[in-house]
Write a protein that holds these residues in place. Structure first.
Motif, short mmCIF file in Angstrom:
data_model
loop_
_atom_site.label_atom_id
_atom_site.label_comp_id
_atom_site.label_asym_id
_atom_site.label_seq_id
_atom_site.Cartn_x
_atom_site.Cartn_y
_atom_site.Cartn_z
N GLU A 153 0.83 -1.20 0.00
CA GLU A 153 0.00 0.00 0.00
C GLU A 153 0.86 1.26 0.00
OE1 GLU A 153 -3.47 2.26 2.62
OE2 GLU A 153 -2.56 0.42 3.37
N LEU A 154 1.90 1.26 0.83
CA LEU A 154 2.74 2.44 0.91
C LEU A 154 3.50 2.67 -0.39
CD1 LEU A 154 3.92 4.80 2.45
CD2 LEU A 154 5.53 3.23 3.55
N LEU A 155 4.06 1.62 -0.96
CA LEU A 155 4.74 1.78 -2.24
C LEU A 155 3.79 2.30 -3.31
CD1 LEU A 155 6.95 -1.46 -2.30
CD2 LEU A 155 7.72 0.88 -1.92
N GLY A 156 2.56 1.81 -3.28
CA GLY A 156 1.57 2.29 -4.24
C GLY A 156 1.28 3.77 -4.08
N ILE A 157 1.16 4.22 -2.83
CA ILE A 157 0.88 5.63 -2.56
C ILE A 157 2.06 6.51 -2.98
CG2 ILE A 157 0.62 7.31 -0.67
CD1 ILE A 157 -1.19 5.21 0.69
N LEU A 158 3.27 6.03 -2.74
CA LEU A 158 4.43 6.82 -3.12
C LEU A 158 4.49 7.05 -4.63
CD1 LEU A 158 7.16 5.31 -0.76
CD2 LEU A 158 5.88 7.43 -0.48
N HIS A 159 3.94 6.11 -5.39
CA HIS A 159 3.89 6.27 -6.84
C HIS A 159 2.65 7.04 -7.31
CE1 HIS A 159 7.31 3.94 -8.34
NE2 HIS A 159 7.11 3.10 -7.33
N ALA B 223 3.64 12.76 -2.78
CA ALA B 223 4.33 11.84 -1.89
C ALA B 223 5.84 11.90 -2.01
CB ALA B 223 3.84 10.41 -2.12
N GLN B 224 6.36 11.93 -3.24
CA GLN B 224 7.81 11.90 -3.37
C GLN B 224 8.45 13.19 -2.89
OE1 GLN B 224 7.63 12.42 -8.10
NE2 GLN B 224 9.71 12.10 -7.38
N PHE B 225 7.65 14.26 -2.78
CA PHE B 225 8.19 15.54 -2.36
C PHE B 225 8.12 15.76 -0.84
CE2 PHE B 225 6.80 15.99 -6.76
CZ PHE B 225 7.98 16.41 -7.34
N VAL B 226 7.55 14.80 -0.13
CA VAL B 226 7.58 14.85 1.34
C VAL B 226 8.27 13.63 1.94
CG1 VAL B 226 5.51 16.29 1.50
CG2 VAL B 226 5.28 13.81 1.65
N THR B 227 8.56 12.61 1.15
CA THR B 227 9.12 11.37 1.69
C THR B 227 10.63 11.38 1.53
OG1 THR B 227 7.08 10.22 1.05
CG2 THR B 227 8.98 8.87 1.67
N ARG B 228 11.31 11.60 2.62
CA ARG B 228 12.77 11.68 2.62
C ARG B 228 13.40 10.30 2.59
NH1 ARG B 228 17.21 14.08 0.83
NH2 ARG B 228 18.35 15.34 2.35
#
Length: 302
Positions: A99-105, A110-115
């Protein structure tokens, strides 16, 4: 934050070398807080304490990851995301991972807040997977996220790596892209008070530096409790759990800002574990009544 998401993360994040000293709070999401609560807390972390990040802790299996992305974007704060394994040996983590990998895509913010993406909280110490299997999970996630430039790691104590050394823990050290280390000196057999904690901190930190292959280091699960509880018992008869000892511990870290700045790999950034006693009894900056236990104005640069 900009009015629209940028076209890429090139030049989006600050250099690792600027991320030393205090960087934010661990924030437990198991309560599945509302979006409005997340926004309020994240804005407070950003503007009251100059926090750059929250580090997720626990889990919310109720579509909470999208809310975290939205709240972080609105607060101008980053996230060290977490795939929670739990303590019962179940396979729920696989669904959380997917689920998390799906949300990151799929979520454009998402990619601009996930360090960073972390597998587990002490997965080696808890023996949730064999080290080679855990390293394989890290490697697969790195490939999955390569187009998003989100580094992958695990969140672990030095002792967790040391304990599993003969089982292949170096495979995990080789696979991770940065070191998210735990620093919990209260549990040392030599623990006394927060004011005397620096030699204990340095022992584990020296291990991370010596074995971390020059990778960036954050102290993610990092703190000293103000009270003991069923799950928080010392291994030293001299260890003091108190509000004053908790305050002293963070003062010690703050006093060593210049040291953290010079550690190879871009310095050491440290989190406070955890934001509120409502999340983990005794570890919060805020007590169960929502009041600050003591004033906190940490150094974010020196």
């Amino acid at each position: 934050m900009p009015g629209t998401t940028p076209s890429s993360v090139n030049d989006w994040w600050c250099e690792y070398s600027s991320e030393y000293g205090f960087v934010g709070f661990s924030y437990e999401v198991t309560a599945c807080q509302s979006l409005s609560t997340l926004k309020t807390d994240f804005l407070n972390i950003r503007h009251t304490f100059n926090g750059r990040y929250i580090r997720m802790y626990g889990f919310c299996d109720n579509a909470g990851d999208n809310d975290i992305v939205e709240a972080a974007w609105g607060a101008g704060i980053g996230v060290h995301a977490l795939i929670w394994f739990g303590f019962d040996g179940g396979d729920e983590w696989m669904g959380r991972r997917d689920e998390l990998l799906g949300i990151l895509h799929s979520n454009p913010k998402a990619q601009f807040v996930t360090r960073a993406l972390q597998f587990g909280s002490e997965p080696l110490f808890d023996n949730v997977l064999s080290p080679p299997a855990l390293a394989a999970q890290v490697t697969e996630a790195k490939a999955n996220l390569s187009s998003l430039d989100i580094p992958v790691t695990i969140s672990e104590m030095a002792y967790g790596y040391q304990e599993r050394e003969s089982d292949g823990a170096k495979d995990v050290l080789d696979a991770i892209e940065l070191v998210d280390g735990h620093m919990l000196p209260f549990f040392s057999t030599d623990a006394s008070t927060g004011s005397n904690s620096w030699p204990l901190v340095l022992t584990d930190l020296d291990w991370f530096v010596a074995n971390g292959q020059g990778k960036k280091i954050y102290l993610t699960e990092n703190g000293w409790p103000s009270v003991t509880s069923d799950g928080v018992q010392p291994n030293s008869k001299s260890a003091v759990a108190s509000v004053s000892s908790e305050q002293e511990y963070y003062q010690v870290l703050d006093e060593h800002c210049s040291y953290f700045k010079t550690v190879p790999g871009g310095g050491v950034g440290w989190f406070w574990h955890i934001y509120s006693d409502d999340m983990e009894p005794g570890y919060g900056l805020y007590d169960t009544n929502g009041k600050l236990k003591f004033p906190f104005s940490p150094k974010t640069s020196c």
